[in-house]
Design an enzyme around this catalytic site. Sequence first.
Site, PDB file in Angstrom:
ATOM      1  N   ARG A   2      -5.960  -3.313   3.110  1.00  0.00           N
ATOM      2  CA  ARG A   2      -5.566  -4.096   4.289  1.00  0.00           C
ATOM      3  C   ARG A   2      -4.878  -3.258   5.364  1.00  0.00           C
ATOM      4  O   ARG A   2      -4.712  -3.698   6.491  1.00  0.00           O
ATOM      5  CB  ARG A   2      -4.668  -5.264   3.831  1.00  0.00           C
ATOM      6  CG  ARG A   2      -5.428  -6.334   3.066  1.00  0.00           C
ATOM      7  CD  ARG A   2      -4.514  -7.246   2.263  1.00  0.00           C
ATOM      8  NE  ARG A   2      -4.094  -6.642   1.002  1.00  0.00           N
ATOM      9  CZ  ARG A   2      -3.363  -7.254   0.073  1.00  0.00           C
ATOM     10  NH1 ARG A   2      -2.965  -8.501   0.265  1.00  0.00           N
ATOM     11  NH2 ARG A   2      -3.030  -6.634  -1.044  1.00  0.00           N
ATOM     12  N   LYS A  21      -1.613   4.099   0.589  1.00  0.00           N
ATOM     13  CA  LYS A  21      -0.632   3.103   1.028  1.00  0.00           C
ATOM     14  C   LYS A  21       0.819   3.538   0.805  1.00  0.00           C
ATOM     15  O   LYS A  21       1.650   3.439   1.716  1.00  0.00           O
ATOM     16  CB  LYS A  21      -0.885   1.810   0.256  1.00  0.00           C
ATOM     17  CG  LYS A  21       0.024   0.685   0.631  1.00  0.00           C
ATOM     18  CD  LYS A  21      -0.179  -0.466  -0.333  1.00  0.00           C
ATOM     19  CE  LYS A  21       0.106  -1.786   0.331  1.00  0.00           C
ATOM     20  NZ  LYS A  21      -0.203  -2.918  -0.560  1.00  0.00           N
ATOM     21  N   ASP A  45       4.861  -0.796  -2.978  1.00  0.00           N
ATOM     22  CA  ASP A  45       4.806  -1.301  -1.604  1.00  0.00           C
ATOM     23  C   ASP A  45       5.900  -2.326  -1.310  1.00  0.00           C
ATOM     24  O   ASP A  45       5.779  -3.118  -0.378  1.00  0.00           O
ATOM     25  CB  ASP A  45       3.408  -1.863  -1.288  1.00  0.00           C
ATOM     26  CG  ASP A  45       3.069  -3.098  -2.095  1.00  0.00           C
ATOM     27  OD1 ASP A  45       3.784  -3.397  -3.073  1.00  0.00           O
ATOM     28  OD2 ASP A  45       2.073  -3.771  -1.760  1.00  0.00           O
TER      29      ASP A  45
HETATM   30  C1  UD1 Z   1       0.994  -8.746  -5.809  1.00  0.00           C
HETATM   31  C2  UD1 Z   1       1.050  -9.919  -6.797  1.00  0.00           C
HETATM   32  C3  UD1 Z   1       1.565 -11.159  -6.076  1.00  0.00           C
HETATM   33  C4  UD1 Z   1       2.916 -10.860  -5.456  1.00  0.00           C
HETATM   34  C5  UD1 Z   1       2.846  -9.659  -4.533  1.00  0.00           C
HETATM   35  C6  UD1 Z   1       4.238  -9.258  -4.084  1.00  0.00           C
HETATM   36  C7  UD1 Z   1      -0.800  -9.487  -8.342  1.00  0.00           C
HETATM   37  C8  UD1 Z   1      -2.148  -9.900  -8.784  1.00  0.00           C
HETATM   38  N1  UD1 Z   1      -0.282 -10.178  -7.332  1.00  0.00           N
HETATM   39  O1  UD1 Z   1       0.024  -9.079  -4.812  1.00  0.00           O
HETATM   40  O2  UD1 Z   1       1.718 -12.218  -7.028  1.00  0.00           O
HETATM   41  O3  UD1 Z   1       3.369 -12.005  -4.754  1.00  0.00           O
HETATM   42  O4  UD1 Z   1       2.286  -8.519  -5.234  1.00  0.00           O
HETATM   43  O5  UD1 Z   1       4.231  -8.215  -3.153  1.00  0.00           O
HETATM   44  O6  UD1 Z   1      -0.229  -8.588  -8.946  1.00  0.00           O
HETATM   45  N2  UD1 Z   1      -1.725  -1.361  -7.608  1.00  0.00           N
HETATM   46  C9  UD1 Z   1      -2.069  -0.390  -8.523  1.00  0.00           C
HETATM   47  N3  UD1 Z   1      -3.293  -0.456  -9.114  1.00  0.00           N
HETATM   48  C10 UD1 Z   1      -4.191  -1.437  -8.856  1.00  0.00           C
HETATM   49  C11 UD1 Z   1      -3.836  -2.436  -7.912  1.00  0.00           C
HETATM   50  C12 UD1 Z   1      -2.592  -2.370  -7.309  1.00  0.00           C
HETATM   51  O7  UD1 Z   1      -1.295   0.521  -8.792  1.00  0.00           O
HETATM   52  O8  UD1 Z   1      -5.292  -1.411  -9.441  1.00  0.00           O
HETATM   53  C13 UD1 Z   1      -0.418  -1.284  -6.946  1.00  0.00           C
HETATM   54  C14 UD1 Z   1      -0.504  -1.230  -5.440  1.00  0.00           C
HETATM   55  O9  UD1 Z   1      -0.575   0.130  -4.995  1.00  0.00           O
HETATM   56  C15 UD1 Z   1       0.759  -1.912  -4.996  1.00  0.00           C
HETATM   57  C16 UD1 Z   1       1.073  -2.880  -6.127  1.00  0.00           C
HETATM   58  O10 UD1 Z   1       0.306  -2.455  -7.221  1.00  0.00           O
HETATM   59  O11 UD1 Z   1       1.830  -0.979  -4.865  1.00  0.00           O
HETATM   60  C17 UD1 Z   1       0.737  -4.330  -5.764  1.00  0.00           C
HETATM   61  O12 UD1 Z   1      -0.658  -4.432  -5.455  1.00  0.00           O
HETATM   62  P1  UD1 Z   1      -1.197  -5.279  -4.224  1.00  0.00           P
HETATM   63  O13 UD1 Z   1      -2.672  -5.149  -4.199  1.00  0.00           O
HETATM   64  O14 UD1 Z   1      -0.463  -4.921  -3.010  1.00  0.00           O
HETATM   65  O15 UD1 Z   1      -0.805  -6.749  -4.700  1.00  0.00           O
HETATM   66  P2  UD1 Z   1      -0.565  -8.018  -3.762  1.00  0.00           P
HETATM   67  O16 UD1 Z   1      -1.861  -8.528  -3.307  1.00  0.00           O
HETATM   68  O17 UD1 Z   1       0.449  -7.717  -2.748  1.00  0.00           O
HETATM   69 CA    CA Z   2       1.406  -5.874  -1.992  1.00  0.00          CA
END
Ligand code: UD1
Ligand code: CA
Length: 483
Positions: A26, A33, A114
């Site tokens: 995004r 990120k 993040d």
């Molecule tokens: C996530 C939560 C959501 C919460 C929000 C708060 C999930 C499914 N949802 O959503 O309930 O309200 O955070 O900010 O968890 N990451 C990895 N590996 C991956 C995917 C993500 O390391 O395969 C890391 C990202 O870099 C990030 C964090 O996990 O730092 C959160 O991932 P992100 O995709 O931003 O989740 P949200 O959609 O924000």
């Molecule tokens: Ca997030």
Amino acid sequence: MSRKQAGGEQKGKLAVVIMAAGKGTRLKSKRPKVLHQVGGRPLLSHVIAAAAQVVAPADIFAIIGHGAEQVRAAVADTGIQFVEQTEQHGTGHAIQCALPSVRNYENILVLSGDVPLIQTATIEHLWRFHQNEAAAMTILTVAPSDPTGYGRIVRRDLGLPDVEAIVEQVHLKPGQESLREINTGIYAFQTAALEAHLGTLKTDNPHRELYLTDMAGILCRQGARVVATQVEDAIGLLGANTIAELVALDSIMRQATAQRLMAAGVTIYRPETCVIDAEVEVAADATIEPFVQLLGKTRVGADTTVRSYSVLENCTVGERVVIRPHCVLADSSIADDADIGPFARMRPGCEIGQGVHIGNFVEVKKSKLHPGVKAGHHAYLGDAEIGAKTNIGAGVITANYDGIQKHKTRIGSGVFVGSDSILVAPVTIEDGSYVGAGSCITKNVPAGALAVGRARQITKEGWAAARRARQKGETPGSSGTKQ
Ligand code: UD1
Ligand code: CA
């Protein structure tokens, strides 16, 4: 309390795992990120700094994947551990990748790379709550005014900490949109409970990912205790998924920095216009005018004034210094009582002594100016050392570069360098000497001497009248005026 395992290996009590492998689709950026910055530092650095107050760096594990090498290099100096998630299949998958590295800890605390404004006190609160409740999973929650986009908390019973599930935005059922309590993406888990069920996560969602949030429902259905603790600081626990959200967090963090400095006695006019990085230190009784940027590890001393539109990066500024408007100063030190600008530039490596005056349109690079030096107007001083109380006239230039190498200019103390002189380095001008204005100095000048390196002036009396007469039409040889 730690207990011995079968193998005799001591089980650590708490590991911190930071999810930082995501691409940040995004953000629409080529930069990973967690390396985007708020408050002048990468998101991940803020999270590591907060975690490192709770456990030792050796007990912090960052899950990296997208741009792994870049991310690793950016925070390697913190001494934390890294776990690779080579393909990113969601937050649940991230924790599956990390588990082999942390299964020897009784509990793990999961932070999001993040959510950079997380405070140490909040992490400690979550950890205490998790232990007091003896929960399998503890979720840190807030209730922001607009919960759109976040996972929502479904409590079993209002007033009890027990949680039934976390429902992601896409799965909200009619009526659940009004749930205001959101998942911050920060949790504590009992490792054994997590490990027992982490493999049962499914990809039954639009992104076909493994959601760590599903663990709440799974553990709950298994009869394990899942609880949530809601904290006040809604703004400080927001995540940054878009550039607009990053900029909003940046502004929150900088406002907090300005408030902290003002509480410590610094006057900051129009603080909302100033850009002050998190690590900047400013002493009491300093004044920062509107539209100033203080970046990196800049330190500003007491009673110093930094006037509008000046940008200082990694500079150490002493006491009672005046930095006039529009100065751009980097990686340099400025001693007490100096008077700089307006429109002065310092490139890296300048050491400016006490009471030095650097005036408008003076550029200084990698030079040491001893106390009391004056360079008031339009000069370039590069690779130079200038002795105490020396006066550098307007337009003086150290010609430090011969097209291949840089050379030093040494000027002693009490020297007077006349305006518009070029000092061709390497060259030494010794104590107490004079350089006549407009000189091109290519040879050393001994102490107390006068050096003049310019063409001698020729003066022709009456020349102007003769020329004007010629212009009126006298041709060579004719004596009269035109008819
Ligand atoms: C996530 C939560 C959501 C919460 C929000 C708060 C999930 C499914 N949802 O959503 O309930 O309200 O955070 O900010 O968890 N990451 C990895 N590996 C991956 C995917 C993500 O390391 O395969 C890391 C990202 O870099 C990030 C964090 O996990 O730092 C959160 O991932 P992100 O995709 O931003 O989740 P949200 O959609 O924000
Ligand atoms: Ca997030």
